[in-house]
Design an enzyme around this catalytic site. Structure first.
Site, PDB file in Angstrom:
ATOM      1  N   GLN A  71       0.820  -1.213   0.000  1.00 54.01           N
ATOM      2  CA  GLN A  71       0.000   0.000   0.000  1.00 54.01           C
ATOM      3  C   GLN A  71       0.860   1.273   0.000  1.00 54.01           C
ATOM      4  OE1 GLN A  71      -2.874  -1.632   3.394  1.00 54.01           O
ATOM      5  NE2 GLN A  71      -3.709   0.149   2.371  1.00 54.01           N
ATOM      6  N   HIS A  72       0.200   2.381  -0.305  1.00 61.08           N
ATOM      7  CA  HIS A  72       0.679   3.755  -0.049  1.00 61.08           C
ATOM      8  C   HIS A  72       1.803   4.287  -0.945  1.00 61.08           C
ATOM      9  CE1 HIS A  72      -1.539   2.924   3.590  1.00 61.08           C
ATOM     10  NE2 HIS A  72      -0.589   2.165   4.097  1.00 61.08           N
ATOM     11  N   ASP A 223      -2.574  -4.771  -0.279  1.00 65.54           N
ATOM     12  CA  ASP A 223      -2.231  -6.158   0.086  1.00 65.54           C
ATOM     13  C   ASP A 223      -2.966  -6.656   1.330  1.00 65.54           C
ATOM     14  OD1 ASP A 223      -0.681  -4.551   1.787  1.00 65.54           O
ATOM     15  OD2 ASP A 223       1.206  -5.551   1.333  1.00 65.54           O
TER      16      ASP A 223
HETATM   17  O1  LIG Z   1       1.844   0.098   4.900  1.00 67.75           O
HETATM   18  C1  LIG Z   1       1.271  -0.974   5.046  1.00 67.75           C
HETATM   19  C2  LIG Z   1      -0.127  -1.025   5.551  1.00 67.75           C
HETATM   20  O2  LIG Z   1      -0.629   0.217   5.917  1.00 67.75           O
HETATM   21  C3  LIG Z   1       2.004  -2.229   4.723  1.00 67.75           C
HETATM   22  O3  LIG Z   1       1.331  -3.370   5.177  1.00 67.75           O
HETATM   23  C4  LIG Z   1       2.290  -2.297   3.233  1.00 67.75           C
HETATM   24  O4  LIG Z   1       1.072  -2.557   2.556  1.00 67.75           O
HETATM   25  C5  LIG Z   1       3.382  -3.295   2.897  1.00 67.75           C
HETATM   26  O5  LIG Z   1       3.039  -4.611   3.085  1.00 67.75           O
HETATM   27  P1  LIG Z   1       4.025  -5.865   3.069  1.00 67.75           P
HETATM   28  O6  LIG Z   1       4.846  -5.799   1.834  1.00 67.75           O
HETATM   29  O7  LIG Z   1       4.809  -5.844   4.320  1.00 67.75           O
HETATM   30  O8  LIG Z   1       3.082  -7.055   3.039  1.00 67.75           O
END
Ligand SMILES: O=C(CO)[C@@H](O)[C@H](O)COP(=O)(O)O
Ligand SMILES: Nc1ncnc2c1ncn2[C@@H]1O[C@H](COP(=O)(O)OP(=O)(O)O)[C@@H](O)[C@H]1O
Length: 460
Positions: A71-72, A223
């Site tokens: 995300q983000h 995700d």
């Molecule tokens: O920033 C967040 C949720 O807000 C993280 O969960 C990212 O979405 C990255 O996820 P992973 O690669 O660690 O699964």
């Protein structure tokens, strides 16, 4: 048999699953690594996706595809659709000052009330403010802003037209400029960050909507929303131990937490996904194994050979700074070392306990937002560790179930792809793999000692 594909473009790698659309049975899968770093050119995700797809036997016989992703991350495109600069990822903390300034400008309570989030460096909006302040030429060149999963979906579509960018409500809800109650972007928040709002933002598709591509292209998802879809929803709290540590649940109301611990994200089905996230999860174990000169299997054995509480050794694992609590410049530390307790086993155990204690704070915060914390489901790369599985109930104080090892984010994306074929209000029912249950007596002193050590940071 009709096939669907789900993609997880996560922080460390790209994973692809191809499943039977009707039953969910796994047919084939593939993966490829992403480069390290918190600033990554999206072309790396594209080439990893090509490799992972080749590893998974390609998409030629697949009826629908969905991309889920970290995300983000801020992906800026110019008016020709070229990437303006490397994407700043969710775990890049350079926009911490921008986050603090944005929070001050509206006040935490107003942010939480308007969009369910209080800005931290992870959120896209803070990266836009950083861009405007530090790279004005790049900010000026930016004609469209999208997220990692949006960009990959757009590349798969292949038109090159910015008007064809799409996203979904779950990932849009993590930008900091989307209201998941009205399901609309908030242009004045884009302006507040970037100084203008005339950028193209991806169209937000419904949960089962799709666009034409080489095959049917679903909206995709963040995700964590995809992982929730992949484990089949349910009432347990979902804890994911990947690069990030995530504690989340499904809810009918958007979280509104002015402390910023719980982010009021949306899920991938039309509901909400209150979520607390740490920057330090699986890689704390990677780093500790490196430090002790052992592999992850041995690290787990060492941790399980130590007593609960590691004889007083406490690791505060802020190795990448931290987001929950919001301490972007913090570093990690070992506390309570003595001549008697300074053993590899205690340090291994302190790493597992410290990582889990960081997430237990999120569990408490979710409970304060009304979640029913009676059981936890554990997924993500570090959930395969026997030590993590056995120590989690001791730290969390509730039973933990671990679904069979799998790629639950990619699975959720595949289920969304299947949903584009069936339509309707709910995703297709798929049979889930068996889970293993871990129960143990809680040892509250572990959290108490961790709390004392972690509080020292807050007082700095
Ligand atoms: O920033 C967040 C949720 O807000 C993280 O969960 C990212 O979405 C990255 O996820 P992973 O690669 O660690 O699964
Ligand atoms: N047996 C294990 N014990 C602990 N951690 C593990 C084990 N196997 C894999 N991991 C860790 O899982 C992480 C990758 O998990 P994953 O959920 O794929 O991350 P992401 O989705 O953030 O890319 C890596 O840091 C890796 O070292």
């Amino acid at each position: 048999m009709t096939l669907v594909a789900g993609i997880d473009s996560s922080t460390q790698s790209c994973k692809v699953v191809v499943r039977d659309a009707e039953t969910g049975r796994l047919v084939r899968e593939g993966r490829a690594a992403h480069p390290d770093g918190t600033e990554v050119h999206p072309s790396h995700w594209w080439s990893a996706l090509q490799d992972a797809l080749a590893d998974a036997g390609g998409l030629d016989d697949v009826a629908a595809v969905s991309v889920a992703g970290q995300q983000h991350g801020m992906v800026c495109l110019d008016e020709d659709g070229e990437v303006v600069r490397e994407a700043l990822l969710w775990n890049d903390t350079r926009s911490a000052a921008a986050a603090a300034a944005l929070t001050d400008e509206l006040g935490a309570a107003e942010w939480a009330a308007r969009i369910g989030l209080v800005p931290v460096a992870s959120f896209t909006i803070t990266k836009l403010r950083w861009l405007a302040q530090h790279e004005p030429a790049n900010a000026k060149r930016t004609a469209a802003v999208c997220l990692p999963h949006d960009w990959l979906t757009w590349r798969l579509r292949g038109t090159g037209d910015l008007a064809d960018l799409v996203t979904d409500r779950s990932d849009a809800s993590g930008t900091g400029y989307f209201d998941s109650v009205t399901n609309s972007y908030v242009p004045d928040l884009v302006s507040l960050a970037l100084g203008r709002s005339d950028v193209v933002l991806p169209q937000v598709l419904g949960p089962a909507e799709w666009r034409d591509g080489p095959s049917r292209l679903a909206a995709g998802a963040g995700d964590n929303a995809a992982a929730m879809l992949g484990v089949g929803g349910g009432t347990d709290i979902l804890v994911s131990l990947g690069t990030s540590g995530v504690v989340t649940a499904t809810s009918d109301v958007r979280a509104q937490d002015p402390s910023g611990i719980v982010a009021g994200f949306a899920d991938a089905t039309g509901r909400y996904l209150p979520l607390a996230c740490t920057l330090n999860a699986a890689r704390v174990l990677d780093a500790t194994a490196r430090m002790l000169g052992v592999d992850l299997t041995k690290l787990s054995e060492l941790a399980l050979s130590a007593k609960p509480g590691a004889e007083g050794v406490v690791m505060v694992p802020y190795l990448e700074g931290e987001r929950t609590p919001n301490l972007p410049d913090a570093t990690g530390a070992l506390h309570g070392l003595t001549l008697a307790n300074a053993t590899p086993a205690n340090i291994a155990r302190a790493a597992v306990e410290g990582m889990l204690c960081g997430l237990a704070v999120g569990l408490d915060a979710l409970a304060e937002q009304g979640a029913d914390v009676t059981g936890v489901r554990l997924v993500g790369g570090a959930a395969v560790s026997p030590a993590v599985r056995e120590i989690a109930p001791v730290v969390f104080g509730v039973p933990v179930t671990v679904p069979a090892p799998g790629e639950y984010v990619a699975d959720g994306a595949a289920r969304q792809a299947a949903w584009t074929l069936t339509g309707g209000a709910t995703p297709p029912e798929w049979t889930l793999a068996d889970s293993t249950r871990y129960a143990a007596e809680a040892v509250p002193e572990i959290r108490a000692r961790y709390g004392d050590a972690a509080r020292k940071y807050l007082n700095r």
